[in-house]
Design a protein around this motif. Structure first.
Motif, mmCIF file in Angstrom:
data_model
loop_
_atom_site.group_PDB
_atom_site.id
_atom_site.type_symbol
_atom_site.label_atom_id
_atom_site.label_comp_id
_atom_site.label_asym_id
_atom_site.label_seq_id
_atom_site.Cartn_x
_atom_site.Cartn_y
_atom_site.Cartn_z
ATOM 1 N N LEU A 35 -19.956 31.015 16.431
ATOM 2 C CA LEU A 35 -19.923 31.711 17.709
ATOM 3 C C LEU A 35 -19.705 30.732 18.855
ATOM 4 O O LEU A 35 -20.357 29.685 18.935
ATOM 5 C CB LEU A 35 -21.237 32.471 17.883
ATOM 6 N N ASN A 36 -18.761 31.056 19.718
ATOM 7 C CA ASN A 36 -18.425 30.247 20.900
ATOM 8 C C ASN A 36 -17.881 28.858 20.562
ATOM 9 O O ASN A 36 -17.944 27.950 21.396
ATOM 10 C CB ASN A 36 -19.632 30.126 21.835
ATOM 11 N N LEU A 93 -17.399 33.324 11.434
ATOM 12 C CA LEU A 93 -16.125 33.972 11.111
ATOM 13 C C LEU A 93 -15.326 33.014 10.230
ATOM 14 O O LEU A 93 -15.195 31.828 10.575
ATOM 15 C CB LEU A 93 -15.371 34.283 12.405
ATOM 16 N N ILE A 101 -16.119 38.195 8.839
ATOM 17 C CA ILE A 101 -17.373 37.805 9.480
ATOM 18 C C ILE A 101 -18.458 37.802 8.412
ATOM 19 O O ILE A 101 -18.653 38.801 7.706
ATOM 20 C CB ILE A 101 -17.750 38.785 10.609
ATOM 21 N N GLN A 136 -6.435 34.602 20.387
ATOM 22 C CA GLN A 136 -7.459 35.183 19.530
ATOM 23 C C GLN A 136 -8.098 36.355 20.275
ATOM 24 O O GLN A 136 -8.725 36.177 21.313
ATOM 25 C CB GLN A 136 -8.527 34.158 19.157
ATOM 26 N N ASP A 137 -7.905 37.545 19.746
ATOM 27 C CA ASP A 137 -8.552 38.744 20.254
ATOM 28 C C ASP A 137 -9.589 39.191 19.230
ATOM 29 O O ASP A 137 -9.391 39.039 18.030
ATOM 30 C CB ASP A 137 -7.528 39.872 20.456
ATOM 31 N N SER A 138 -10.628 39.767 19.740
ATOM 32 C CA SER A 138 -11.702 40.225 18.855
ATOM 33 C C SER A 138 -11.148 41.186 17.815
ATOM 34 O O SER A 138 -10.486 42.165 18.147
ATOM 35 C CB SER A 138 -12.772 40.912 19.698
ATOM 36 N N GLY A 139 -11.391 40.852 16.554
ATOM 37 C CA GLY A 139 -10.967 41.740 15.477
ATOM 38 C C GLY A 139 -9.504 41.653 15.102
ATOM 39 O O GLY A 139 -9.043 42.400 14.244
ATOM 40 N N ARG A 154 -10.824 30.684 27.767
ATOM 41 C CA ARG A 154 -11.154 32.128 27.759
ATOM 42 C C ARG A 154 -10.572 32.757 29.008
ATOM 43 O O ARG A 154 -10.918 32.374 30.123
ATOM 44 C CB ARG A 154 -12.657 32.316 27.708
#
Lengths: 112, 112
Positions: free
Chosen positions: A41-42, A88, A107, B37-40, B108
């Motif tokens: 994460l991050n 991830l 994930i 990179q997009d979520s999912g 970001r």
């Protein structure tokens, strides 16, 4: 073109149980390079494992994977999940060396 | 060893604005990449460059320009930011032995 499939979008496990994340690929080239990347994460993705040798197990930081060209697979495994493994995970392939083709990512969430 | 730096770390823009992201590497690698990179949605290749002044389009190049004026740097421009757009842009460079890629910390983007 080349493609990578990671069938699980989310894997949840209790700490101490074995981990297996699936990765299969398609390419017309006979000598692809396969990779696993981990992204906490991050943070940004970091290389975890790589292989280009058929049927040879590769290991790093407790994880292992074996490239099986006969089944076009490169599954990621670990014998005992830890909380810190929550992240991830991307499987990736290159046949040309210039571009990586990434799977959609899995994930992994590890619980107490 | 080496390092990849990306600036800025956070970028907030307005709809329609032109925005530039910068990446520097000191690995002395020839090939550099920009991913979104997009979520999912995994990692999608926007542009890559195999040497100074070379540019190659990836799968997601529409709406972006890139520039590689020096071997060590690779810039990405969002030509017209889209409202409510939120994504992380990752820069990477490619190792010379196994074609593995090393990633920067990311920028970001938020568009208001």
């Amino acid at each position: 073109g080349d493609s990578v499939t990671q069938t699980e979008g989310l894997v949840t496990l209790t700490e101490g149980l074995p981990v297996m994340l699936n990765c299969t690929y398609q390419t017309i080239y006979s000598n692809p390079f396969l990779f696993w990347y981990v992204q906490h994460l991050n943070e940004s993705p970091r290389l975890l494992l790589k292989s280009f040798t058929d049927n040879k197990r590769t290991e790093h930081q407790g994880f292992h994977a074996t490239l099986h060209k006969s089944s076009s697979s490169f599954h990621l495994q670990k014998s005992s999940a830890q909380l810190s493994d929550s992240a991830l995970y991307y499987c990736a392939l290159t046949s040309s060396g210039q571009k990586l083709v990434f799977g959609q990512g899995t994930i992994l969430k590890v619980y107490l | 060893g080496g390092i990849i730096t990306q600036t800025p770390k956070f970028l907030i823009g307005q709809e329609g604005q032109k925005l530039t992201l910068k990446c520097q590497q000191n690995f002395n690698h020839d090939t550099m990449y920009w991913y979104r990179q997009d979520s999912g949605k995994g990692l999608r290749l926007i542009y890559y460059s195999i040497t100074e002044n070379d540019l190659q389009k990836g799968d997601l190049s529409e709406g972006y320009d890139a520039s590689r004026e020096k071997k060590s740097s690779f810039s990405l421009t969002v030509t017209s930011a889209q409202k409510n757009e939120m994504a992380v842009f990752l820069c990477a460079s490619r190792g010379t032995v196994y074609a593995e890629q090393f990633f920067g910390p990311g920028t970001r983007l938020t568009v208001l």
